[in-house]
Scaffold this motif. Structure first.
Motif, mmCIF file in Angstrom:
data_model
loop_
_atom_site.group_PDB
_atom_site.id
_atom_site.type_symbol
_atom_site.label_atom_id
_atom_site.label_comp_id
_atom_site.label_asym_id
_atom_site.label_seq_id
_atom_site.Cartn_x
_atom_site.Cartn_y
_atom_site.Cartn_z
ATOM 1 N N ALA A 51 0.823 -1.210 0.000
ATOM 2 C CA ALA A 51 0.000 0.000 0.000
ATOM 3 C C ALA A 51 0.856 1.259 0.000
ATOM 4 C CB ALA A 51 -0.930 0.007 1.208
ATOM 5 N N VAL A 52 1.845 1.303 0.848
ATOM 6 C CA VAL A 52 2.682 2.492 0.971
ATOM 7 C C VAL A 52 3.549 2.672 -0.262
ATOM 8 C CG1 VAL A 52 4.550 3.554 2.317
ATOM 9 C CG2 VAL A 52 2.645 2.461 3.479
ATOM 10 N N GLY A 53 3.931 1.580 -0.872
ATOM 11 C CA GLY A 53 4.753 1.665 -2.068
ATOM 12 C C GLY A 53 4.055 2.369 -3.217
ATOM 13 N N ARG A 54 2.755 2.497 -3.132
ATOM 14 C CA ARG A 54 1.985 3.156 -4.193
ATOM 15 C C ARG A 54 1.664 4.614 -3.870
ATOM 16 N NH1 ARG A 54 -0.961 -1.978 -4.096
ATOM 17 N NH2 ARG A 54 -2.417 -0.954 -2.723
ATOM 18 N N VAL A 55 1.968 5.066 -2.666
ATOM 19 C CA VAL A 55 1.651 6.439 -2.283
ATOM 20 C C VAL A 55 2.807 7.344 -2.714
ATOM 21 C CG1 VAL A 55 1.230 8.009 -0.360
ATOM 22 C CG2 VAL A 55 0.254 5.714 -0.325
ATOM 23 N N ARG A 56 2.466 8.345 -3.509
ATOM 24 C CA ARG A 56 3.458 9.322 -3.947
ATOM 25 C C ARG A 56 3.218 10.623 -3.190
ATOM 26 N NH1 ARG A 56 1.894 9.626 -9.922
ATOM 27 N NH2 ARG A 56 -0.037 9.816 -8.796
ATOM 28 N N GLU A 57 4.233 11.426 -3.091
ATOM 29 C CA GLU A 57 4.113 12.690 -2.361
ATOM 30 C C GLU A 57 2.961 13.527 -2.903
ATOM 31 O OE1 GLU A 57 6.686 16.703 -1.361
ATOM 32 O OE2 GLU A 57 7.729 14.914 -2.055
ATOM 33 N N GLU A 58 2.817 13.546 -4.215
ATOM 34 C CA GLU A 58 1.750 14.376 -4.802
ATOM 35 C C GLU A 58 0.360 13.795 -4.561
ATOM 36 O OE1 GLU A 58 3.956 12.058 -7.999
ATOM 37 O OE2 GLU A 58 4.555 13.500 -6.510
ATOM 38 N N ASP A 59 0.278 12.544 -4.091
ATOM 39 C CA ASP A 59 -1.015 11.949 -3.765
ATOM 40 C C ASP A 59 -1.573 12.470 -2.440
ATOM 41 O OD1 ASP A 59 -0.922 10.379 -6.063
ATOM 42 O OD2 ASP A 59 -0.041 8.668 -5.016
ATOM 43 N N LEU A 60 -0.703 13.028 -1.612
ATOM 44 C CA LEU A 60 -1.131 13.520 -0.303
ATOM 45 C C LEU A 60 -1.657 14.940 -0.410
ATOM 46 C CD1 LEU A 60 1.907 12.351 1.840
ATOM 47 C CD2 LEU A 60 -0.352 11.309 1.769
ATOM 48 N N PRO A 100 2.822 17.832 7.932
ATOM 49 C CA PRO A 100 2.869 17.178 9.243
ATOM 50 C C PRO A 100 3.478 15.767 9.170
ATOM 51 C CG PRO A 100 0.733 18.208 8.936
ATOM 52 C CD PRO A 100 1.461 18.307 7.626
ATOM 53 N N LEU A 101 3.198 15.057 8.104
ATOM 54 C CA LEU A 101 3.753 13.720 7.944
ATOM 55 C C LEU A 101 5.266 13.786 7.761
ATOM 56 C CD1 LEU A 101 3.221 10.694 7.688
ATOM 57 C CD2 LEU A 101 2.820 11.050 5.247
ATOM 58 N N LEU A 102 5.729 14.669 6.895
ATOM 59 C CA LEU A 102 7.168 14.832 6.698
ATOM 60 C C LEU A 102 7.852 15.286 7.988
ATOM 61 C CD1 LEU A 102 7.199 16.473 3.161
ATOM 62 C CD2 LEU A 102 7.866 14.132 3.754
ATOM 63 N N ALA A 103 7.219 16.175 8.732
ATOM 64 C CA ALA A 103 7.786 16.644 10.005
ATOM 65 C C ALA A 103 7.895 15.501 11.009
ATOM 66 C CB ALA A 103 6.933 17.772 10.577
ATOM 67 N N ALA A 104 6.895 14.638 11.039
ATOM 68 C CA ALA A 104 6.941 13.497 11.962
ATOM 69 C C ALA A 104 8.127 12.606 11.657
ATOM 70 C CB ALA A 104 5.638 12.700 11.889
ATOM 71 N N PHE A 105 8.393 12.363 10.389
ATOM 72 C CA PHE A 105 9.536 11.529 10.021
ATOM 73 C C PHE A 105 10.851 12.236 10.317
ATOM 74 C CE2 PHE A 105 6.406 9.084 7.631
ATOM 75 C CZ PHE A 105 6.814 7.800 7.961
#
Length: 84
Positions: A56-65, A72-77
């Protein structure tokens, strides 16, 4: 790797799952890993969940978010990596 040359523990399955899914374990270690999955329903379910997550995660691209979720997701990482 293993405590005993003829088996691995549930903890070792958790530690090795990424290498297993990437095909990076030696043939002997992969065999021990799979033998463990054959008798441990909990680890078998865990590996199945990890496979599904990777798929599932392998199909998520940054532009999909949506933009309001991306930062917030990038900050968490970033924060997680800095804590390590």
């Amino acid at each position: 790797m293993a405590e005993s040359p003829d088996h691995i523990t549930c903890q070792e399955v958790v530690e090795l799952v990424t290498e297993y899914l990437e095909g990076a374990l030696s043939p002997d270690d992969a065999d021990l890993f799979e033998q463990h999955l054959n008798f441990c329903d909990g680890c078998h379910a865990y590996v199945d969940q990890m496979r599904a997550t990777v798929a599932a995660v392998g199909r998520v691209r940054e532009e999909d978010l949506p933009p309001d979720s991306r930062e917030p997701l990038l900050a968490a990482f970033r924060d997680w990596k800095q804590r390590k």
